[in-house]
Design a protein around this motif. Structure first.
Motif, PDB file in Angstrom:
ATOM      1  N   MET A  38       4.734 -20.601   1.156  1.00 31.77           N
ATOM      2  CA  MET A  38       6.068 -20.846   1.682  1.00 31.77           C
ATOM      3  C   MET A  38       6.015 -20.663   3.192  1.00 31.77           C
ATOM      4  SD  MET A  38       9.595 -18.730   0.954  1.00 31.77           S
ATOM      5  CE  MET A  38       9.218 -17.406   2.080  1.00 31.77           C
ATOM      6  N   ALA A  39       6.724 -21.495   3.918  1.00 33.82           N
ATOM      7  CA  ALA A  39       6.775 -21.369   5.375  1.00 33.82           C
ATOM      8  C   ALA A  39       8.204 -21.562   5.853  1.00 33.82           C
ATOM      9  CB  ALA A  39       5.863 -22.389   6.029  1.00 33.82           C
ATOM     10  N   GLU A  40       8.574 -20.728   6.826  1.00 33.66           N
ATOM     11  CA  GLU A  40       9.884 -20.864   7.457  1.00 33.66           C
ATOM     12  C   GLU A  40       9.715 -20.476   8.914  1.00 33.66           C
ATOM     13  OE1 GLU A  40      14.238 -18.836   7.078  1.00 33.66           O
ATOM     14  OE2 GLU A  40      13.287 -19.501   5.218  1.00 33.66           O
ATOM     15  N   GLY A  41       9.783 -21.449   9.806  1.00 35.47           N
ATOM     16  CA  GLY A  41       9.531 -21.190  11.221  1.00 35.47           C
ATOM     17  C   GLY A  41       8.098 -20.724  11.401  1.00 35.47           C
ATOM     18  N   SER A  42       7.896 -19.615  12.083  1.00 32.82           N
ATOM     19  CA  SER A  42       6.546 -19.090  12.291  1.00 32.82           C
ATOM     20  C   SER A  42       6.135 -18.114  11.184  1.00 32.82           C
ATOM     21  CB  SER A  42       6.454 -18.401  13.655  1.00 32.82           C
ATOM     22  OG  SER A  42       7.336 -17.297  13.682  1.00 32.82           O
ATOM     23  N   PHE A  43       6.977 -17.921  10.170  1.00 30.93           N
ATOM     24  CA  PHE A  43       6.701 -17.010   9.063  1.00 30.93           C
ATOM     25  C   PHE A  43       6.051 -17.766   7.917  1.00 30.93           C
ATOM     26  CE2 PHE A  43       8.025 -15.094   5.039  1.00 30.93           C
ATOM     27  CZ  PHE A  43       7.558 -13.809   5.203  1.00 30.93           C
ATOM     28  N   GLU A  44       4.964 -17.215   7.356  1.00 31.74           N
ATOM     29  CA  GLU A  44       4.288 -17.828   6.218  1.00 31.74           C
ATOM     30  C   GLU A  44       4.001 -16.791   5.148  1.00 31.74           C
ATOM     31  OE1 GLU A  44       1.615 -21.309   8.355  1.00 31.74           O
ATOM     32  OE2 GLU A  44       0.629 -19.455   7.734  1.00 31.74           O
ATOM     33  N   VAL A  45       4.133 -17.204   3.905  1.00 29.36           N
ATOM     34  CA  VAL A  45       3.653 -16.418   2.777  1.00 29.36           C
ATOM     35  C   VAL A  45       2.369 -17.103   2.349  1.00 29.36           C
ATOM     36  CG1 VAL A  45       4.081 -15.672   0.398  1.00 29.36           C
ATOM     37  CG2 VAL A  45       5.962 -15.729   2.054  1.00 29.36           C
ATOM     38  N   ARG A  46       1.261 -16.341   2.390  1.00 32.52           N
ATOM     39  CA  ARG A  46      -0.057 -16.925   2.124  1.00 32.52           C
ATOM     40  C   ARG A  46      -0.664 -16.357   0.847  1.00 32.52           C
ATOM     41  NH1 ARG A  46      -2.944 -16.472   8.073  1.00 32.52           N
ATOM     42  NH2 ARG A  46      -1.551 -17.918   9.159  1.00 32.52           N
ATOM     43  N   GLN A  47      -1.442 -17.197   0.162  1.00 33.02           N
ATOM     44  CA  GLN A  47      -2.244 -16.777  -0.977  1.00 33.02           C
ATOM     45  C   GLN A  47      -3.699 -16.876  -0.532  1.00 33.02           C
ATOM     46  OE1 GLN A  47      -1.197 -15.773  -4.168  1.00 33.02           O
ATOM     47  NE2 GLN A  47      -3.340 -15.252  -4.440  1.00 33.02           N
ATOM     48  N   TYR A  48      -4.374 -15.720  -0.418  1.00 31.49           N
ATOM     49  CA  TYR A  48      -5.757 -15.691   0.043  1.00 31.49           C
ATOM     50  C   TYR A  48      -6.723 -15.831  -1.116  1.00 31.49           C
ATOM     51  CZ  TYR A  48      -4.472 -14.407   4.779  1.00 31.49           C
ATOM     52  OH  TYR A  48      -3.968 -14.430   6.050  1.00 31.49           O
ATOM     53  N   ALA A  49      -7.833 -16.513  -0.863  1.00 32.38           N
ATOM     54  CA  ALA A  49      -8.919 -16.602  -1.835  1.00 32.38           C
ATOM     55  C   ALA A  49      -9.572 -15.231  -1.950  1.00 32.38           C
ATOM     56  CB  ALA A  49      -9.935 -17.642  -1.360  1.00 32.38           C
ATOM     57  N   PRO A  50     -10.268 -14.962  -3.058  1.00 32.49           N
ATOM     58  CA  PRO A  50     -10.962 -13.674  -3.182  1.00 32.49           C
ATOM     59  C   PRO A  50     -11.903 -13.444  -1.994  1.00 32.49           C
ATOM     60  CG  PRO A  50     -11.018 -14.864  -5.253  1.00 32.49           C
ATOM     61  CD  PRO A  50     -10.465 -15.809  -4.219  1.00 32.49           C
ATOM     62  N   MET A  51     -11.959 -12.207  -1.516  1.00 36.46           N
ATOM     63  CA  MET A  51     -12.788 -11.901  -0.354  1.00 36.46           C
ATOM     64  C   MET A  51     -13.230 -10.449  -0.395  1.00 36.46           C
ATOM     65  SD  MET A  51      -9.915 -11.665   2.642  1.00 36.46           S
ATOM     66  CE  MET A  51      -8.321 -11.977   1.901  1.00 36.46           C
ATOM     67  N   LEU A  52     -14.284 -10.159   0.329  1.00 37.35           N
ATOM     68  CA  LEU A  52     -14.772  -8.799   0.482  1.00 37.35           C
ATOM     69  C   LEU A  52     -13.960  -8.136   1.589  1.00 37.35           C
ATOM     70  CD1 LEU A  52     -16.932  -6.597  -0.044  1.00 37.35           C
ATOM     71  CD2 LEU A  52     -18.305  -7.700   1.720  1.00 37.35           C
ATOM     72  N   VAL A  53     -13.489  -6.914   1.331  1.00 42.52           N
ATOM     73  CA  VAL A  53     -12.702  -6.183   2.312  1.00 42.52           C
ATOM     74  C   VAL A  53     -13.352  -4.824   2.536  1.00 42.52           C
ATOM     75  CG1 VAL A  53     -10.458  -5.136   2.804  1.00 42.52           C
ATOM     76  CG2 VAL A  53     -10.566  -7.324   1.608  1.00 42.52           C
ATOM     77  N   ALA A  54     -13.564  -4.465   3.774  1.00 45.63           N
ATOM     78  CA  ALA A  54     -14.075  -3.141   4.119  1.00 45.63           C
ATOM     79  C   ALA A  54     -12.905  -2.310   4.639  1.00 45.63           C
ATOM     80  CB  ALA A  54     -15.161  -3.245   5.186  1.00 45.63           C
ATOM     81  N   SER A  55     -12.805  -1.065   4.160  1.00 42.57           N
ATOM     82  CA  SER A  55     -11.705  -0.217   4.621  1.00 42.57           C
ATOM     83  C   SER A  55     -12.183   1.222   4.732  1.00 42.57           C
ATOM     84  CB  SER A  55     -10.506  -0.306   3.677  1.00 42.57           C
ATOM     85  OG  SER A  55     -10.817   0.264   2.429  1.00 42.57           O
ATOM     86  N   THR A  56     -11.438   2.005   5.478  1.00 39.44           N
ATOM     87  CA  THR A  56     -11.697   3.422   5.609  1.00 39.44           C
ATOM     88  C   THR A  56     -10.377   4.135   5.809  1.00 39.44           C
ATOM     89  OG1 THR A  56     -13.028   5.085   6.763  1.00 39.44           O
ATOM     90  CG2 THR A  56     -12.062   3.374   8.120  1.00 39.44           C
TER      91      THR A  56
END
Length: 105
Positions: A38-56
């Motif tokens: 969904m997009a409205e102006g500069s705002f987007e709702v995105r569905q990301y593909a599976p990905m590796l995420v590093a966090s701490t």
């Protein structure tokens, strides 16, 4: 009055140079695949593909915590991990405060 105009012009040039430099730096950063739901102006709702995420998780004031968290993540991305393999860095990079009771495994 002339000095004021010169100073304002110089500040404008410095700001413009900073914006252009930032855009140039960001141009080479890969982003994960996504579809826009969904997009409205500069705002987007995105569905990301599976990905590796590093966090701490680190504690402290924001600037101190960001500094403490950078080294282990950078090390992991640059090969200090079990397979000893570099991981491509992508955007977005996210920093968020942990809220009590909000941890999701």
């Amino acid at each position: 009055m002339r000095w004021v105009l010169i100073v304002v012009a110089l500040l404008a040039v410095v700001v413009l140079a900073g914006v252009l430099w930032t855009e140039w730096q960001m141009a080479g950063i890969e982003e994960p695949d996504y579809t826009v739901e969904m997009a409205e102006g500069s705002f987007e709702v995105r569905q990301y593909a599976p990905m590796l995420v590093a966090s701490t998780n680190v504690s402290g004031e924001r600037q101190e915590a960001a500094s403490k968290g950078f080294s282990p993540l950078a090390g992991f991305i640059f090969g200090d991990n079990k397979p000893k393999a570099k991981i491509e860095m992508t955007a977005p990079v996210v920093q968020e405060p942990e809220r009590e009771g909000a941890k999701i495994e």
